[in-house]
Design a protein around this motif. Structure first.
Motif, PDB file in Angstrom:
ATOM      1  N   MET B   1     -85.809 -62.299  50.791  1.00  0.00           N
ATOM      2  CA  MET B   1     -87.184 -62.500  50.338  1.00  0.00           C
ATOM      3  C   MET B   1     -88.103 -61.386  50.843  1.00  0.00           C
ATOM      4  O   MET B   1     -88.846 -60.781  50.067  1.00  0.00           O
ATOM      5  CB  MET B   1     -87.667 -63.875  50.849  1.00  0.00           C
ATOM      6  CG  MET B   1     -88.987 -64.319  50.225  1.00  0.00           C
ATOM      7  SD  MET B   1     -88.874 -64.479  48.420  1.00  0.00           S
ATOM      8  CE  MET B   1     -90.575 -64.350  47.976  1.00  0.00           C
ATOM      9  N   ALA B   2     -87.962 -61.088  52.171  1.00  0.00           N
ATOM     10  CA  ALA B   2     -88.786 -60.026  52.768  1.00  0.00           C
ATOM     11  C   ALA B   2     -88.530 -58.699  52.056  1.00  0.00           C
ATOM     12  O   ALA B   2     -89.457 -57.923  51.806  1.00  0.00           O
ATOM     13  CB  ALA B   2     -88.487 -59.912  54.252  1.00  0.00           C
ATOM     14  N   ASP B   3     -87.262 -58.468  51.716  1.00  0.00           N
ATOM     15  CA  ASP B   3     -86.900 -57.226  51.017  1.00  0.00           C
ATOM     16  C   ASP B   3     -87.636 -57.120  49.687  1.00  0.00           C
ATOM     17  O   ASP B   3     -88.124 -56.052  49.316  1.00  0.00           O
ATOM     18  CB  ASP B   3     -85.390 -57.201  50.748  1.00  0.00           C
ATOM     19  CG  ASP B   3     -84.609 -56.861  52.008  1.00  0.00           C
ATOM     20  OD1 ASP B   3     -85.280 -56.615  53.040  1.00  0.00           O
ATOM     21  OD2 ASP B   3     -83.379 -56.848  51.962  1.00  0.00           O
ATOM     22  N   LEU B   7     -90.235 -54.277  48.478  1.00  0.00           N
ATOM     23  CA  LEU B   7     -90.020 -53.550  47.219  1.00  0.00           C
ATOM     24  C   LEU B   7     -91.253 -53.645  46.322  1.00  0.00           C
ATOM     25  O   LEU B   7     -91.712 -52.641  45.770  1.00  0.00           O
ATOM     26  CB  LEU B   7     -88.794 -54.125  46.491  1.00  0.00           C
ATOM     27  CG  LEU B   7     -88.449 -53.467  45.149  1.00  0.00           C
ATOM     28  CD1 LEU B   7     -87.945 -52.057  45.349  1.00  0.00           C
ATOM     29  CD2 LEU B   7     -87.417 -54.279  44.391  1.00  0.00           C
ATOM     30  N   ALA B   8     -91.804 -54.861  46.228  1.00  0.00           N
ATOM     31  CA  ALA B   8     -92.982 -55.068  45.376  1.00  0.00           C
ATOM     32  C   ALA B   8     -94.161 -54.245  45.877  1.00  0.00           C
ATOM     33  O   ALA B   8     -94.883 -53.632  45.078  1.00  0.00           O
ATOM     34  CB  ALA B   8     -93.343 -56.547  45.340  1.00  0.00           C
ATOM     35  N   VAL B   9     -94.332 -54.194  47.209  1.00  0.00           N
ATOM     36  CA  VAL B   9     -95.431 -53.404  47.780  1.00  0.00           C
ATOM     37  C   VAL B   9     -95.235 -51.926  47.455  1.00  0.00           C
ATOM     38  O   VAL B   9     -96.153 -51.253  46.987  1.00  0.00           O
ATOM     39  CB  VAL B   9     -95.531 -53.635  49.312  1.00  0.00           C
ATOM     40  CG1 VAL B   9     -96.453 -52.607  49.953  1.00  0.00           C
ATOM     41  CG2 VAL B   9     -96.018 -55.039  49.596  1.00  0.00           C
ATOM     42  N   PHE B  10     -94.014 -51.431  47.688  1.00  0.00           N
ATOM     43  CA  PHE B  10     -93.729 -50.019  47.398  1.00  0.00           C
ATOM     44  C   PHE B  10     -93.974 -49.695  45.938  1.00  0.00           C
ATOM     45  O   PHE B  10     -94.556 -48.666  45.598  1.00  0.00           O
ATOM     46  CB  PHE B  10     -92.268 -49.689  47.758  1.00  0.00           C
ATOM     47  CG  PHE B  10     -92.077 -49.312  49.192  1.00  0.00           C
ATOM     48  CD1 PHE B  10     -93.145 -49.292  50.081  1.00  0.00           C
ATOM     49  CD2 PHE B  10     -90.814 -48.962  49.660  1.00  0.00           C
ATOM     50  CE1 PHE B  10     -92.965 -48.941  51.406  1.00  0.00           C
ATOM     51  CE2 PHE B  10     -90.626 -48.609  50.990  1.00  0.00           C
ATOM     52  CZ  PHE B  10     -91.698 -48.606  51.863  1.00  0.00           C
ATOM     53  N   LEU B  11     -93.534 -50.604  45.058  1.00  0.00           N
ATOM     54  CA  LEU B  11     -93.707 -50.365  43.617  1.00  0.00           C
ATOM     55  C   LEU B  11     -95.180 -50.305  43.242  1.00  0.00           C
ATOM     56  O   LEU B  11     -95.610 -49.412  42.519  1.00  0.00           O
ATOM     57  CB  LEU B  11     -93.009 -51.459  42.798  1.00  0.00           C
ATOM     58  CG  LEU B  11     -91.488 -51.355  42.709  1.00  0.00           C
ATOM     59  CD1 LEU B  11     -90.939 -52.499  41.879  1.00  0.00           C
ATOM     60  CD2 LEU B  11     -91.055 -50.033  42.121  1.00  0.00           C
ATOM     61  N   THR B  12     -95.955 -51.241  43.789  1.00  0.00           N
ATOM     62  CA  THR B  12     -97.386 -51.269  43.459  1.00  0.00           C
ATOM     63  C   THR B  12     -98.078 -50.026  43.988  1.00  0.00           C
ATOM     64  O   THR B  12     -98.829 -49.363  43.264  1.00  0.00           O
ATOM     65  CB  THR B  12     -98.062 -52.522  44.075  1.00  0.00           C
ATOM     66  OG1 THR B  12     -97.137 -53.590  44.015  1.00  0.00           O
ATOM     67  CG2 THR B  12     -99.323 -52.882  43.366  1.00  0.00           C
ATOM     68  N   VAL B  13     -97.803 -49.721  45.269  1.00  0.00           N
ATOM     69  CA  VAL B  13     -98.423 -48.547  45.883  1.00  0.00           C
ATOM     70  C   VAL B  13     -98.041 -47.289  45.108  1.00  0.00           C
ATOM     71  O   VAL B  13     -98.890 -46.462  44.759  1.00  0.00           O
ATOM     72  CB  VAL B  13     -97.994 -48.430  47.368  1.00  0.00           C
ATOM     73  CG1 VAL B  13     -98.309 -47.062  47.925  1.00  0.00           C
ATOM     74  CG2 VAL B  13     -98.680 -49.504  48.185  1.00  0.00           C
TER      75      VAL B  13
END
Lengths: 104, 153
Positions: B1-3, B7-13
């Protein structure tokens, strides 16, 4: 010393060809720059550190090539080509070569 | 889940910053291309015979540019089905145009009015941990012809 990547120098006559001259350098940036670069890999955009590194080392390669040309008595280098290769992670070899000539 | 969250944060950023950087870069490229319109970069090997005997100087322009996380993710998805990788196409296009502009800038500083024998070279200089291409270097070089006054020839 005239350096050109054309096969002729406009308005000048080539008196003598002295053969190939070359200059190369292998360079790397400090770890801080590499960390910055890996951050940039997330955000995207220009890696200024690497741009600087490569243009500096390319100048160095051209200088070495000029020195070599000067040593054999040339006053111009024509048909200059550049080539880049990455040796290991973060280190790059910059290579410049051309034909040393004597202009009239 | 943390992964997944990471990933979602990196993608958005990556998406947000990458998009802003690209839009800004294209705007500046277009402006400067207009500005250097008077200084043509010509890929002919040798200038025409009618060309007056100008001084020739080697000029170079280079740029190292990196793709953002979002685009790299898209590209890795694209490798599953094949086809055009649009996200990398704009990266290469930006890098080439930028390199040519920097070369022209250098030519301008010497007072040149033409650049002949343009060569473009592309190298991927760094690879990220997974061995995927992260950033590319484009080098543009050519011979700038600087007009010389007739009495000094």
């Amino acid at each position: 010393m005239i350096v050109s990547n054309m096969e002729i120098i406009p308005g000048k006559h080539i008196k003598e060809h002295l053969g190939l001259v070359q200059g190369s350098t292998v360079r790397t940036k400090h770890v801080g720059r590499d960390i910055m670069a890996s951050l940039k890999n997330i955000f995207g955009g220009e890696l200024l550190g690497y741009t600087e590194l490569l243009s500096e080392s390319r100048e160095e390669a051209v200088d070495r090539m000029k020195q070599q040309a000067q040593a054999i008595g040339a006053n111009a280098v024509i048909n200059v080509r550049f080539s880049t290769s990455s040796v290991t992670q973060g280190a790059a070899e910059l290579f410049a070569y051309g034909t040393a000539v004597v202009l009239e | 889940m943390a992964d997944l969250i990471v990933l979602a944060v990196f993608l958005t950023v990556g998406y947000v910053f990458g998009r802003i950087a690209e839009t800004r870069h294209y705007k500046s490229i277009k402006e400067r291309e207009q500005q250097y319109r008077y200084l043509p970069a010509i890929s002919s090997r040798i200038p025409p015979v009618s060309q007056p005997a100008d001084a020739s100087i080697l000029v170079t322009g280079s740029v190292v540019i990196s793709v953002d996380y979002f685009k790299r993710f898209l590209a890795s998805l694209r490798t599953l089905i094949g086809g055009r990788v649009i996200s990398y196409e704009s990266l290469l296009d930006r890098a080439r145009r930028e390199a040519i502009l920097r070369m022209k800038q250098q030519a301008e500083s010497f007072g040149a009015d033409k650049v002949f024998n343009i060569k473009l070279e592309t190298a991927s200089i760094s690879k990220n941990a997974k061995g995927k291409i992260g950033s590319i270097e484009v080098l543009a070089y050519g011979t700038a012809l600087v007009p010389v006054e007739p009495d000094k020839r």
